[in-house]
Design a protein around this motif. Structure first.
Motif, short mmCIF file in Angstrom:
data_model
loop_
_atom_site.label_atom_id
_atom_site.label_comp_id
_atom_site.label_asym_id
_atom_site.label_seq_id
_atom_site.Cartn_x
_atom_site.Cartn_y
_atom_site.Cartn_z
N GLU A 145 -7.20 8.22 -1.17
CA GLU A 145 -8.03 7.46 -2.10
C GLU A 145 -7.38 6.13 -2.48
OE1 GLU A 145 -9.70 11.52 -4.35
OE2 GLU A 145 -8.46 10.07 -5.43
N GLU A 146 -6.07 6.04 -2.28
CA GLU A 146 -5.33 4.83 -2.64
C GLU A 146 -5.29 3.80 -1.52
OE1 GLU A 146 -4.24 4.43 -5.81
OE2 GLU A 146 -5.24 6.37 -6.13
N GLY A 147 -5.95 4.07 -0.40
CA GLY A 147 -6.01 3.11 0.71
C GLY A 147 -4.70 2.94 1.44
N VAL A 148 -4.02 4.06 1.72
CA VAL A 148 -2.70 4.00 2.36
C VAL A 148 -2.77 4.09 3.88
CG1 VAL A 148 -1.44 4.90 0.37
CG2 VAL A 148 -2.43 6.50 2.03
N ARG A 153 -0.25 -4.02 3.34
CA ARG A 153 -0.64 -2.65 2.96
C ARG A 153 0.57 -1.73 2.90
NH1 ARG A 153 -6.03 -0.70 5.92
NH2 ARG A 153 -5.83 0.99 4.40
N ARG A 154 1.61 -2.03 3.67
CA ARG A 154 2.83 -1.24 3.57
C ARG A 154 3.46 -1.41 2.19
NH1 ARG A 154 8.49 -0.62 4.44
NH2 ARG A 154 8.85 -2.87 4.28
N GLN A 155 3.44 -2.63 1.68
CA GLN A 155 3.97 -2.86 0.34
C GLN A 155 3.15 -2.09 -0.70
OE1 GLN A 155 6.82 -4.42 -0.50
NE2 GLN A 155 7.17 -4.70 1.70
N HIS A 156 1.85 -2.03 -0.49
CA HIS A 156 0.99 -1.23 -1.37
C HIS A 156 1.35 0.25 -1.27
CE1 HIS A 156 -2.49 0.51 -3.34
NE2 HIS A 156 -2.85 1.11 -2.21
N LYS A 157 1.61 0.70 -0.05
CA LYS A 157 1.99 2.10 0.19
C LYS A 157 3.31 2.43 -0.51
CE LYS A 157 2.50 5.06 4.33
NZ LYS A 157 2.41 4.99 5.82
N ILE A 158 4.24 1.50 -0.48
CA ILE A 158 5.51 1.67 -1.20
C ILE A 158 5.25 1.86 -2.69
CG2 ILE A 158 7.62 0.45 -1.95
CD1 ILE A 158 7.67 -0.85 0.87
#
Length: 351
Positions: free
Chosen positions: A75-78, A211-216
């Motif tokens: 749901e967080e777009g990872v 998006r990797r930074q968002h995933k972090i």
């Protein structure tokens, strides 16, 4: 299954058979080659001997167990792929069309697909139904699963191995399918392997650096919310893990308890191996690291577990593909033990 039963499985995991390891070493040194010249093949032969108690075990009946489960953290777009790909890929496995199916056919292995937490109602005669729940919860808002659910998923994996071992299967490979599972795996690495989150989080299915930074950030928020206990692997698994990861923990522990080698696939499977080795340090001796994934953090993760990858092909697919590719190499090590001439039998002078 209660945690007491899990402790019984762990208690059944003994050390390697050192006399068999020594016998394998002596046999290897009697073969027509300089000592140690076959490198990793000799290491594999010694380990298999220690696991099975035989210097030339018959591991021709082998299984790839593909655990499938969904992740609420999607749901967080990872991920680059939508969550509905998980059930779609399960059907692909069952139809024999996935990469792991193709590679398994070439390696003489059978693929067993397990629904341990897919967020869909699936029905297929070839599917092993062990659904604990329909996907994990979004770990940025609540625990991925309860402690009881994590233990139940471990139990399912161990039970599948026990059943297959009773049918003659003697070597296992770990495989998985679950959109979002690199996020859960990275979280487990950060907690149990004490890796920096930015080192544990990679590109997964092919996201970009933004998006990797968002995933972090997603992983950091989940860990901050739950404060998983590094000294309690099940606590960490329940709070920030995945159902298919828990199932693979059971596969690894179950294989070790049955004294069968288990070939660990890539990053997600190695996260399961990390949990298994934290629960039972002796279980690591029954694992063979298959390949070095292209996923960031995998090398450090393998180092923490104490596994050395057999191959490095820049792969990051999962499913059990890297593990299956190692089956012929393991076969080669065992063939050396069975078929290669000794100095004495060949009438060759030793150096």
């Amino acid at each position: 299954m209660s945690e007491g039963t899990l402790e019984t499985i762990i208690a059944a995991i003994g050390p390697l058979n050192e006399s068999a390891v020594e016998a394998a070493e002596q046999h290897l040194n009697s073969l027509t080659k300089p000592p140690g010249s076959l490198g990793k093949l000799e290491e594999i032969a010694r380990q298999i001997a220690g696991i099975t108690g035989e210097i030339s075990a018959d591991l021709s009946k082998r299984a790839v167990i593909v655990m499938a489960g969904d992740h609420g953290v999607c749901e967080e777009g990872v991920s680059a792929f939508p969550a509905e790909v998980t059930p779609q890929m399960v059907l692909n496995f069952l139809a024999g069309g996935a990469a792991v199916n193709v590679l398994a056919r070439g390696a003489g292995a059978e693929v067993f697909c397990v629904d341990i937490g897919v967020n869909a109602d699936l029905s297929h005669e070839g599917l092993i139904q062990c659904k604990v729940r329909k996907g994990t919860a979004n770990m940025t808002r609540e625990a991925a699963m309860t402690r009881e659910e994590a233990v139940a998923a471990i139990a399912a994996g161990a039970a599948i191995v026990k059943d297959l071992a009773s049918k003659g299967y003697r070597m296992f490979a770990t495989g998985e399918m679950g959109i979002g599972n690199t996020t859960a795996s990275a979280a487990l690495c950060a907690v149990l392997a004490e890796m920096r989150v930015q080192d544990a989080v990679g590109l997964g299915t092919g996201i970009n650096e933004e998006r990797r930074q968002h995933k972090i950030d997603v992983v950091e928020r989940a860990i901050a919310l739950h404060s998983p206990d590094r000294r309690d692997p099940i606590d960490a698994l329940a709070k920030v893990g995945g159902l298919e990861i828990a199932g693979l923990v059971g596969v690894i522990l179950g294989a070790a308890a049955e004294r069968c080698p288990v070939v660990v696939d890539g990053f997600i499977s190695s996260a399961a191996a990390l949990v298994a080795s934290a629960l039972s340090p002796q279980s690591a001796a029954f694992m063979l690291g298959s390949h070095l994934s292209h996923e960031q953090g995998h090398r450090q993760l393998l180092d923490v577990i104490g596994l050395s990858p057999i191959i490095h092909l820049d792969m990051r697919l999962g499913e059990g593909t890297g593990a299956v590719l190692c089956f012929p190499i393991i076969d080669a090590a065992l063939r050396i033990m069975r078929e290669m001439a000794t100095f004495e039998s060949a009438g060759i002078s030793r150096g």
